[in-house]
Design an enzyme around this catalytic site. Sequence first.
Site, PDB file in Angstrom:
ATOM      1  N   ASP A  38       0.852  -1.193   0.000  1.00 23.56           N
ATOM      2  CA  ASP A  38       0.000   0.000   0.000  1.00 23.56           C
ATOM      3  C   ASP A  38       0.886   1.240   0.000  1.00 23.56           C
ATOM      4  O   ASP A  38       1.835   1.349   0.772  1.00 23.56           O
ATOM      5  CB  ASP A  38      -0.950   0.032   1.201  1.00 23.56           C
ATOM      6  CG  ASP A  38      -2.174   0.892   0.914  1.00 23.56           C
ATOM      7  OD1 ASP A  38      -3.271   0.333   0.735  1.00 23.56           O
ATOM      8  OD2 ASP A  38      -2.025   2.134   0.824  1.00 23.56           O
ATOM      9  N   ASP A  73       4.558   2.481  -4.987  1.00 21.57           N
ATOM     10  CA  ASP A  73       3.471   2.946  -5.849  1.00 21.57           C
ATOM     11  C   ASP A  73       3.300   1.939  -6.993  1.00 21.57           C
ATOM     12  O   ASP A  73       4.220   1.729  -7.784  1.00 21.57           O
ATOM     13  CB  ASP A  73       3.895   4.330  -6.387  1.00 21.57           C
ATOM     14  CG  ASP A  73       2.924   4.905  -7.388  1.00 21.57           C
ATOM     15  OD1 ASP A  73       1.929   4.242  -7.725  1.00 21.57           O
ATOM     16  OD2 ASP A  73       3.195   6.041  -7.845  1.00 21.57           O
ATOM     17  N   TYR A 164     -12.137   6.867 -14.218  1.00 22.15           N
ATOM     18  CA  TYR A 164     -12.257   5.626 -13.429  1.00 22.15           C
ATOM     19  C   TYR A 164     -12.944   4.530 -14.254  1.00 22.15           C
ATOM     20  O   TYR A 164     -12.487   3.385 -14.303  1.00 22.15           O
ATOM     21  CB  TYR A 164     -13.074   5.979 -12.186  1.00 22.15           C
ATOM     22  CG  TYR A 164     -13.318   4.877 -11.201  1.00 22.15           C
ATOM     23  CD1 TYR A 164     -12.350   4.522 -10.263  1.00 22.15           C
ATOM     24  CD2 TYR A 164     -14.542   4.198 -11.171  1.00 22.15           C
ATOM     25  CE1 TYR A 164     -12.599   3.526  -9.322  1.00 22.15           C
ATOM     26  CE2 TYR A 164     -14.795   3.206 -10.240  1.00 22.15           C
ATOM     27  CZ  TYR A 164     -13.821   2.881  -9.323  1.00 22.15           C
ATOM     28  OH  TYR A 164     -14.072   1.891  -8.389  1.00 22.15           O
ATOM     29  N   LYS A 168     -11.421   0.977 -15.416  1.00 18.93           N
ATOM     30  CA  LYS A 168     -12.040  -0.275 -14.974  1.00 18.93           C
ATOM     31  C   LYS A 168     -12.428  -1.152 -16.163  1.00 18.93           C
ATOM     32  O   LYS A 168     -12.382  -2.382 -16.074  1.00 18.93           O
ATOM     33  CB  LYS A 168     -13.257   0.016 -14.083  1.00 18.93           C
ATOM     34  CG  LYS A 168     -12.892   0.625 -12.728  1.00 18.93           C
ATOM     35  CD  LYS A 168     -11.858  -0.185 -11.979  1.00 18.93           C
ATOM     36  CE  LYS A 168     -11.805   0.092 -10.492  1.00 18.93           C
ATOM     37  NZ  LYS A 168     -10.675  -0.610  -9.832  1.00 18.93           N
ATOM     38  N   THR A 198     -16.573   1.259   2.301  1.00 17.52           N
ATOM     39  CA  THR A 198     -15.193   1.697   2.540  1.00 17.52           C
ATOM     40  C   THR A 198     -15.173   3.223   2.449  1.00 17.52           C
ATOM     41  O   THR A 198     -16.179   3.835   2.103  1.00 17.52           O
ATOM     42  CB  THR A 198     -14.231   1.159   1.455  1.00 17.52           C
ATOM     43  OG1 THR A 198     -14.576   1.780   0.206  1.00 17.52           O
ATOM     44  CG2 THR A 198     -14.316  -0.347   1.321  1.00 17.52           C
TER      45      THR A 198
HETATM   46  N1  LIG Z   1     -15.776   0.064  -2.257  1.00 21.28           N
HETATM   47  C1  LIG Z   1     -16.550  -0.205  -3.280  1.00 21.28           C
HETATM   48  O1  LIG Z   1     -17.793  -0.308  -3.160  1.00 21.28           O
HETATM   49  C2  LIG Z   1     -15.941  -0.397  -4.649  1.00 21.28           C
HETATM   50  C3  LIG Z   1     -16.811  -0.458  -5.749  1.00 21.28           C
HETATM   51  C4  LIG Z   1     -16.263  -0.715  -7.010  1.00 21.28           C
HETATM   52  C5  LIG Z   1     -14.897  -0.901  -7.136  1.00 21.28           C
HETATM   53  N2  LIG Z   1     -14.068  -0.800  -6.045  1.00 21.28           N
HETATM   54  C6  LIG Z   1     -12.640  -0.990  -6.240  1.00 21.28           C
HETATM   55  O2  LIG Z   1     -12.125  -1.801  -5.197  1.00 21.28           O
HETATM   56  C7  LIG Z   1     -10.774  -1.386  -4.921  1.00 21.28           C
HETATM   57  C8  LIG Z   1     -10.607  -1.081  -3.436  1.00 21.28           C
HETATM   58  O3  LIG Z   1     -11.413   0.009  -3.094  1.00 21.28           O
HETATM   59  P1  LIG Z   1     -11.700   0.457  -1.571  1.00 21.28           P
HETATM   60  O4  LIG Z   1     -13.107   0.861  -1.561  1.00 21.28           O
HETATM   61  O5  LIG Z   1     -11.199  -0.574  -0.635  1.00 21.28           O
HETATM   62  O6  LIG Z   1     -10.783   1.788  -1.508  1.00 21.28           O
HETATM   63  P2  LIG Z   1      -9.861   2.403  -0.332  1.00 21.28           P
HETATM   64  O7  LIG Z   1      -9.653   3.827  -0.688  1.00 21.28           O
HETATM   65  O8  LIG Z   1     -10.427   2.061   1.007  1.00 21.28           O
HETATM   66  O9  LIG Z   1      -8.474   1.606  -0.487  1.00 21.28           O
HETATM   67  C9  LIG Z   1      -7.646   1.763  -1.596  1.00 21.28           C
HETATM   68  C10 LIG Z   1      -6.204   1.587  -1.151  1.00 21.28           C
HETATM   69  O10 LIG Z   1      -5.339   1.671  -2.302  1.00 21.28           O
HETATM   70  C11 LIG Z   1      -4.160   2.352  -1.907  1.00 21.28           C
HETATM   71  N3  LIG Z   1      -3.487   2.929  -3.089  1.00 21.28           N
HETATM   72  C12 LIG Z   1      -3.907   3.983  -3.844  1.00 21.28           C
HETATM   73  N4  LIG Z   1      -3.007   4.261  -4.809  1.00 21.28           N
HETATM   74  C13 LIG Z   1      -2.013   3.348  -4.685  1.00 21.28           C
HETATM   75  C14 LIG Z   1      -0.823   3.112  -5.416  1.00 21.28           C
HETATM   76  N5  LIG Z   1      -0.469   3.897  -6.457  1.00 21.28           N
HETATM   77  N6  LIG Z   1      -0.020   2.067  -5.047  1.00 21.28           N
HETATM   78  C15 LIG Z   1      -0.365   1.277  -3.991  1.00 21.28           C
HETATM   79  N7  LIG Z   1      -1.484   1.486  -3.249  1.00 21.28           N
HETATM   80  C16 LIG Z   1      -2.305   2.496  -3.595  1.00 21.28           C
HETATM   81  C17 LIG Z   1      -4.641   3.421  -0.940  1.00 21.28           C
HETATM   82  O11 LIG Z   1      -3.590   3.902  -0.114  1.00 21.28           O
HETATM   83  C18 LIG Z   1      -5.736   2.674  -0.173  1.00 21.28           C
HETATM   84  O12 LIG Z   1      -5.224   2.103   1.025  1.00 21.28           O
HETATM   85  C19 LIG Z   1     -10.471  -0.205  -5.839  1.00 21.28           C
HETATM   86  O13 LIG Z   1      -9.826  -0.663  -7.020  1.00 21.28           O
HETATM   87  C20 LIG Z   1     -11.855   0.309  -6.177  1.00 21.28           C
HETATM   88  O14 LIG Z   1     -11.868   1.003  -7.396  1.00 21.28           O
HETATM   89  C21 LIG Z   1     -14.569  -0.541  -4.798  1.00 21.28           C
END
Ligand SMILES: NC(=O)c1ccc[n+]([C@@H]2O[C@H](COP(=O)([O-])OP(=O)(O)OC[C@H]3O[C@@H](n4cnc5c(N)ncnc54)[C@H](O)[C@@H]3O)[C@@H](O)[C@H]2O)c1
Length: 304
Positions: A38, A73, A164, A168, A198
């Site tokens: 992360d 990253d 986004y 995706k 989240t």
């Molecule tokens: N939460 C939802 O309902 C939902 C819906 C559709 C898709 N998603 C996808 O699920 C995944 C997780 O989402 P989430 O809701 O847990 O988000 P979140 O923001 O809680 O967690 C995302 C994590 O990714 C890390 N991150 C960001 N850029 C980074 C990088 N360049 N290198 C390494 N780490 C990095 C952040 O520090 C964070 O801890 C994402 O890809 C999101 O697009 C989530």
Amino acid sequence: MGNFLAGKVIAVTGAGRGIGRAVARAAAAEGARVVVNDYGVSVDGASPTSSVAEAVVKEIEAAGGEAVPVADDVSTMAGGQRIVDVALSSYGRLDGVVCVAGILRERMLFNMSEEEWDPVVATHLKGTFTVFRAAAAVMRQQRTGTLIGFTSGNHQGSVSQANYSAAKGGIISLVRSAALGLHKYGVTANAVAPVARTRMSANVPMELAEIGEPEDVAALVVYLLSERAREQEITGQVYTIAGPKIAVWAQPREVRSAYAEGAAWTPERIAEFLPGSVGVDPMPMLERLAGMERAARDGNRPNA
Ligand SMILES: NC(=O)c1ccc[n+]([C@@H]2O[C@H](COP(=O)([O-])OP(=O)(O)OC[C@H]3O[C@@H](n4cnc5c(N)ncnc54)[C@H](O)[C@@H]3O)[C@@H](O)[C@H]2O)c1
């Protein structure tokens, strides 16, 4: 602790928070040794810190599991490579990678800047490529492995997140390409489109009718990483998990075709032929948008 992933080494990106954290913890609880990646950034990708990955490693260790942090990253080739290298140097192999890292920079298309487009596509799409690329080279040699990408229902289109949505959609095509290109090496590739509570989903400006917890998503990912899924030859698939619902998305295919006889196409011939022969495939998101606009006009908070 279960044993769904006993003996496996799994790397998870974006594993410091939300869904990625739940995946890393669940994988460790099921017997995997875990690389916790992360970059520790805010929802829009700013202010990196290594403490976020380290904190999840401590949680896993406190629960009796094994994990190692990588605060790189994922949008850089070096970052993707390091995640794989740390798996190999720490644990000697790599059985699965789960690319969860993501950020949001929301803006209407007509106002979106390059600074809002590039980092979002770089984190999601390139950030899946960098890890898949490095992992695939190892898995090809091992003749086994599992790649998992994270997409979203938004790949169908989005009013205010074109960056986004495009990333995706790209992840789905990348996953299907990986499934095809690595099939003969025993490597599977699938995508998950989650809906879970989240910090990221808290930003969605509507009530989600179907939503669950990160732990629900983690259970699906553990299954997809396991031998139980590999025995079923699950590859090239996109699954949604949203609270109690689990769904598989259709493979893209032509829905209707027609053939013209004789001379070459011209715009005039197409104008005469297309509407009555192949027509359109109605866009569900457009119908949903009309419903949301009606609800907003009537003063209700729209549902999605
Ligand atoms: N939460 C939802 O309902 C939902 C819906 C559709 C898709 N998603 C996808 O699920 C995944 C997780 O989402 P989430 O809701 O847990 O988000 P979140 O923001 O809680 O967690 C995302 C994590 O990714 C890390 N991150 C960001 N850029 C980074 C990088 N360049 N290198 C390494 N780490 C990095 C952040 O520090 C964070 O801890 C994402 O890809 C999101 O697009 C989530």
